[in-house]
Design a protein around this motif. Structure first.
Motif, PDB file in Angstrom:
ATOM      1  N   ILE A  41       7.914   3.813   3.455  1.00 46.87           N
ATOM      2  CA  ILE A  41       8.791   2.963   5.335  1.00 46.87           C
ATOM      3  C   ILE A  41       8.847   4.693   6.835  1.00 46.87           C
ATOM      4  O   ILE A  41       7.806   4.843   7.358  1.00 46.87           O
ATOM      5  CB  ILE A  41      10.504   3.304   5.132  1.00 46.87           C
ATOM      6  CG1 ILE A  41      10.473   1.584   4.678  1.00 46.87           C
ATOM      7  CG2 ILE A  41      11.052   3.165   6.695  1.00 46.87           C
ATOM      8  CD1 ILE A  41      11.749   1.392   4.463  1.00 46.87           C
ATOM      9  N   GLU A  42       8.915   6.293   6.591  1.00 48.86           N
ATOM     10  CA  GLU A  42       8.522   7.144   7.006  1.00 48.86           C
ATOM     11  C   GLU A  42       7.508   7.747   6.468  1.00 48.86           C
ATOM     12  O   GLU A  42       6.310   7.917   8.003  1.00 48.86           O
ATOM     13  CB  GLU A  42       9.220   8.623   6.130  1.00 48.86           C
ATOM     14  CG  GLU A  42      10.326   8.450   6.915  1.00 48.86           C
ATOM     15  CD  GLU A  42      11.490   9.687   6.123  1.00 48.86           C
ATOM     16  OE1 GLU A  42      10.945  10.348   5.139  1.00 48.86           O
ATOM     17  OE2 GLU A  42      12.881   9.949   5.740  1.00 48.86           O
ATOM     18  N   ASN A  47       6.001   5.075   9.822  1.00 47.59           N
ATOM     19  CA  ASN A  47       6.558   5.314  10.663  1.00 47.59           C
ATOM     20  C   ASN A  47       5.271   6.595  11.660  1.00 47.59           C
ATOM     21  O   ASN A  47       5.076   6.800  12.460  1.00 47.59           O
ATOM     22  CB  ASN A  47       7.654   5.471  11.241  1.00 47.59           C
ATOM     23  CG  ASN A  47       8.479   4.192  10.687  1.00 47.59           C
ATOM     24  OD1 ASN A  47       8.682   3.305  10.533  1.00 47.59           O
ATOM     25  ND2 ASN A  47       9.831   4.470  10.723  1.00 47.59           N
ATOM     26  N   GLU A  48       5.000   7.313  10.783  1.00 48.51           N
ATOM     27  CA  GLU A  48       4.451   8.639  11.342  1.00 48.51           C
ATOM     28  C   GLU A  48       2.882   8.201  11.287  1.00 48.51           C
ATOM     29  O   GLU A  48       2.418   8.475  12.182  1.00 48.51           O
ATOM     30  CB  GLU A  48       4.154   9.258   9.929  1.00 48.51           C
ATOM     31  CG  GLU A  48       5.242   9.775   9.430  1.00 48.51           C
ATOM     32  CD  GLU A  48       5.411  11.116   8.669  1.00 48.51           C
ATOM     33  OE1 GLU A  48       4.841  11.031   7.556  1.00 48.51           O
ATOM     34  OE2 GLU A  48       6.634  12.004   8.261  1.00 48.51           O
ATOM     35  N   ARG A  49       2.336   7.139  10.339  1.00 51.07           N
ATOM     36  CA  ARG A  49       0.724   6.942  11.013  1.00 51.07           C
ATOM     37  C   ARG A  49       1.241   5.451  11.479  1.00 51.07           C
ATOM     38  O   ARG A  49       0.045   5.097  12.673  1.00 51.07           O
ATOM     39  CB  ARG A  49       0.427   6.293   9.833  1.00 51.07           C
ATOM     40  CG  ARG A  49       0.061   7.790   9.017  1.00 51.07           C
ATOM     41  CD  ARG A  49      -0.038   6.507   7.509  1.00 51.07           C
ATOM     42  NE  ARG A  49      -0.690   8.249   6.353  1.00 51.07           N
ATOM     43  CZ  ARG A  49       0.128   9.064   6.271  1.00 51.07           C
ATOM     44  NH1 ARG A  49       2.133   9.035   6.207  1.00 51.07           N
ATOM     45  NH2 ARG A  49       0.632   9.812   5.496  1.00 51.07           N
ATOM     46  N   GLY A  50       1.904   4.920  12.751  1.00 48.56           N
ATOM     47  CA  GLY A  50       2.236   4.262  13.696  1.00 48.56           C
ATOM     48  C   GLY A  50       2.238   2.485  13.167  1.00 48.56           C
ATOM     49  O   GLY A  50       1.220   1.849  13.714  1.00 48.56           O
ATOM     50  N   ILE A  51       2.313   2.226  11.912  1.00 49.74           N
ATOM     51  CA  ILE A  51       2.232   1.338  10.793  1.00 49.74           C
ATOM     52  C   ILE A  51       3.432   0.542  10.866  1.00 49.74           C
ATOM     53  O   ILE A  51       4.478   1.248  10.489  1.00 49.74           O
ATOM     54  CB  ILE A  51       1.387   1.786   9.883  1.00 49.74           C
ATOM     55  CG1 ILE A  51      -0.110   2.095  10.065  1.00 49.74           C
ATOM     56  CG2 ILE A  51       1.481   0.371   9.017  1.00 49.74           C
ATOM     57  CD1 ILE A  51      -0.379   2.321   8.229  1.00 49.74           C
ATOM     58  N   GLU A 109      12.088   6.748  -5.652  1.00 49.98           N
ATOM     59  CA  GLU A 109      10.544   7.272  -5.044  1.00 49.98           C
ATOM     60  C   GLU A 109       9.348   6.270  -5.234  1.00 49.98           C
ATOM     61  O   GLU A 109       8.763   6.026  -4.111  1.00 49.98           O
ATOM     62  CB  GLU A 109      10.388   8.356  -5.679  1.00 49.98           C
ATOM     63  CG  GLU A 109      11.236   9.741  -5.757  1.00 49.98           C
ATOM     64  CD  GLU A 109      10.996  10.022  -4.413  1.00 49.98           C
ATOM     65  OE1 GLU A 109       9.375  10.354  -4.081  1.00 49.98           O
ATOM     66  OE2 GLU A 109      11.814  10.844  -3.949  1.00 49.98           O
ATOM     67  N   GLY A 110       9.638   5.420  -5.833  1.00 54.54           N
ATOM     68  CA  GLY A 110       8.890   3.949  -6.097  1.00 54.54           C
ATOM     69  C   GLY A 110       7.431   4.940  -6.614  1.00 54.54           C
ATOM     70  O   GLY A 110       7.362   5.925  -6.887  1.00 54.54           O
ATOM     71  N   TRP A 111       6.779   4.481  -6.998  1.00 59.33           N
ATOM     72  CA  TRP A 111       4.709   4.364  -8.052  1.00 59.33           C
ATOM     73  C   TRP A 111       3.718   4.116  -7.148  1.00 59.33           C
ATOM     74  O   TRP A 111       4.056   2.763  -5.992  1.00 59.33           O
ATOM     75  CB  TRP A 111       4.685   3.744  -8.976  1.00 59.33           C
ATOM     76  CG  TRP A 111       5.431   2.530  -9.413  1.00 59.33           C
ATOM     77  CD1 TRP A 111       6.467   1.398  -9.130  1.00 59.33           C
ATOM     78  CD2 TRP A 111       5.059   1.466  -8.871  1.00 59.33           C
ATOM     79  NE1 TRP A 111       6.940   0.470  -9.355  1.00 59.33           N
ATOM     80  CE2 TRP A 111       5.484   0.201  -9.026  1.00 59.33           C
ATOM     81  CE3 TRP A 111       2.968   1.242  -8.378  1.00 59.33           C
ATOM     82  CZ2 TRP A 111       4.467  -0.990  -8.728  1.00 59.33           C
ATOM     83  CZ3 TRP A 111       2.435   0.141  -8.351  1.00 59.33           C
ATOM     84  CH2 TRP A 111       3.785  -1.337  -8.886  1.00 59.33           C
ATOM     85  N   LYS A 112       3.273   5.132  -6.764  1.00 62.39           N
ATOM     86  CA  LYS A 112       2.075   4.607  -6.274  1.00 62.39           C
ATOM     87  C   LYS A 112       1.264   3.128  -6.110  1.00 62.39           C
ATOM     88  O   LYS A 112       0.997   2.586  -7.210  1.00 62.39           O
ATOM     89  CB  LYS A 112       0.446   5.559  -6.631  1.00 62.39           C
ATOM     90  CG  LYS A 112       0.834   6.839  -6.380  1.00 62.39           C
ATOM     91  CD  LYS A 112      -0.721   7.812  -6.936  1.00 62.39           C
ATOM     92  CE  LYS A 112       0.069   8.892  -6.453  1.00 62.39           C
ATOM     93  NZ  LYS A 112      -1.178   9.991  -6.633  1.00 62.39           N
ATOM     94  N   GLY A 113       1.192   2.382  -4.495  1.00 66.89           N
ATOM     95  CA  GLY A 113       0.255   0.975  -4.662  1.00 66.89           C
ATOM     96  C   GLY A 113       2.031  -0.030  -4.397  1.00 66.89           C
ATOM     97  O   GLY A 113       2.130  -0.802  -4.068  1.00 66.89           O
ATOM     98  N   PHE A 143       1.047  -0.918  -0.257  1.00 70.66           N
ATOM     99  CA  PHE A 143      -0.111  -0.323   0.030  1.00 70.66           C
ATOM    100  C   PHE A 143       0.657   1.190  -0.271  1.00 70.66           C
ATOM    101  O   PHE A 143       1.392   1.440   0.762  1.00 70.66           O
ATOM    102  CB  PHE A 143      -0.877  -0.243   1.166  1.00 70.66           C
ATOM    103  CG  PHE A 143      -1.935  -0.852   0.987  1.00 70.66           C
ATOM    104  CD1 PHE A 143      -3.293   0.035   1.309  1.00 70.66           C
ATOM    105  CD2 PHE A 143      -2.150  -2.150   0.202  1.00 70.66           C
ATOM    106  CE1 PHE A 143      -4.353  -0.820   0.555  1.00 70.66           C
ATOM    107  CE2 PHE A 143      -3.569  -2.592   0.327  1.00 70.66           C
ATOM    108  CZ  PHE A 143      -4.562  -1.491   0.511  1.00 70.66           C
ATOM    109  N   SER A 144       0.101   2.403  -0.693  1.00 71.30           N
ATOM    110  CA  SER A 144       0.394   3.456  -0.850  1.00 71.30           C
ATOM    111  C   SER A 144       0.446   4.439   0.135  1.00 71.30           C
ATOM    112  O   SER A 144      -0.534   4.034   1.145  1.00 71.30           O
ATOM    113  CB  SER A 144       1.422   3.836  -2.399  1.00 71.30           C
ATOM    114  OG  SER A 144      -0.534   4.694  -2.643  1.00 71.30           O
ATOM    115  N   SER A 145       0.926   5.558   0.434  1.00 72.75           N
ATOM    116  CA  SER A 145       0.513   6.552   1.435  1.00 72.75           C
ATOM    117  C   SER A 145      -0.817   6.701   1.501  1.00 72.75           C
ATOM    118  O   SER A 145      -1.633   7.145   2.117  1.00 72.75           O
ATOM    119  CB  SER A 145       1.295   7.152   1.791  1.00 72.75           C
ATOM    120  OG  SER A 145       2.947   7.312   2.074  1.00 72.75           O
ATOM    121  N   GLU A 146      -1.083   6.867   0.306  1.00 72.43           N
ATOM    122  CA  GLU A 146      -2.528   7.069  -0.480  1.00 72.43           C
ATOM    123  C   GLU A 146      -3.472   5.924   0.336  1.00 72.43           C
ATOM    124  O   GLU A 146      -4.356   6.544   0.729  1.00 72.43           O
ATOM    125  CB  GLU A 146      -2.588   7.978  -1.743  1.00 72.43           C
ATOM    126  CG  GLU A 146      -1.806   8.950  -2.446  1.00 72.43           C
ATOM    127  CD  GLU A 146      -0.658   9.068  -2.417  1.00 72.43           C
ATOM    128  OE1 GLU A 146       0.160   9.998  -2.083  1.00 72.43           O
ATOM    129  OE2 GLU A 146      -0.544   7.602  -2.252  1.00 72.43           O
TER     130      GLU A 146
END
Length: 280
Positions: free
Chosen positions: A185-186, A189-193, A272-276, A152-155
């Motif tokens: 990864i950041e 971490n910011e979301r507690g996941i 950077e990676g791509w979405k997903g 999963f991406s951030s979105e």
């Protein structure tokens, strides 16, 4: 390493090193799982996609080790994108694993794998919420001890977070020296996941003179260096092998990589990676 645990946000402890079972045929999976448990692994990672849940369940049963001492992860197939389908998928995994509960269940990917990485206007946000609803119900019913996502991406993560009262506890993603998704990864971490790292050895493709020299510096094989790299990132590491001697080797990663060398290794694969994210 065998005794190391990380804590999920709901208080469940997860062993920091697990055996990945991707591409292990079901007819040898029981033997592989028994071997892994015999040498000390207490975390086994499987998925509906891998078609070896039965073998995992058989191996656990034949090991003679108490089920409560083993952490089992499985995943709902990426093509399953409905509430009803997810309910059935959870029950099917429980049946195949021959267990009353699964320690961690993940949505294997935000989109069907054949659409991952391809430009598409379809985001499956609503469908993933429906799958998550089924998983949340099973979690509340005690069938699942923890729930999360994979690739999963951030979105994609935020879609779940913003539309559910239960946040994903894990995101299992591709992380290794040649593929280091720093920003993702950041974001976790910011979301507690908690991040789980699959393919720490890049499915056998972790190689190159610079990596070999770094491994030699610490008395590691290249796979050991890859495992230690992911471990020092604070992630759960999921090396895969069918050979007992390599299972033991994968656990023998007690020598710390210096901060300076970690930065060198990170720079080799930061992207950077791509979405997903990526699929496994």
């Amino acid at each position: 390493m065998l005794d190391d645990r990380l804590l999920l946000e709901n208080g469940v402890e997860i062993p920091v090193i697990g055996l990945g079972t991707w591409q292990i045929p079901n007819d040898i999976t029981a033997r592989v799982v028994k071997d892994a448990l015999e040498v000390g692994y207490r975390h086994i990672d499987t998925a509906a996609l891998y078609r070896n849940e039965e073998g995992v369940g058989e191996g656990i049963l034949e090991s003679g080790i108490s089920r409560r001492d083993i952490f089992v992860t499985s995943k709902i197939h990426s093509s399953c994108k409905s509430y009803e389908g997810a309910v059935e998928a959870i029950e099917e995994s429980l049946r195949k694993l021959n267990t009353d509960y699964i320690d961690l269940m993940l949505i294997h990917a935000p989109r069907p794998f054949n659409e991952m990485g391809e430009p598409s206007e379809k985001n499956y946000n609503k469908e993933n919420i429906e799958v998550w609803r089924a998983m949340s119900e099973a979690y509340r019913d005690g069938k699942l001890r923890a729930i999360g996502v994979s690739n999963f991406s951030s979105e994609d993560m935020d879609n779940i977070i913003q539309n559910s009262d239960i946040k994903p506890m894990v995101n299992q993603i591709l992380v290794n020296i040649t593929r280091y998704p720093k920003k993702l990864i950041e974001a976790c971490n910011e979301r507690g996941i908690l991040v789980e790292s699959y393919s720490p050895n890049a499915t056998g493709k972790l190689k190159g003179e610079e990596i070999k020299e770094m491994a030699d510096k610490y008395g590691y094989t290249i796979p050991q260096l890859g495992n230690r790299f992911d471990y020092q990132l604070g992630t759960v590491v999921l090396p895969k092998t069918t050979h007992k001697e390599y299972m033991i080797e994968n656990l023998n990663i007690d020598i710390e990589i210096s901060k300076e060398d970690m930065e060198v290794l990170k720079a080799m694969g930061e992207y950077e990676g791509w979405k997903g994210s990526n699929s496994d």
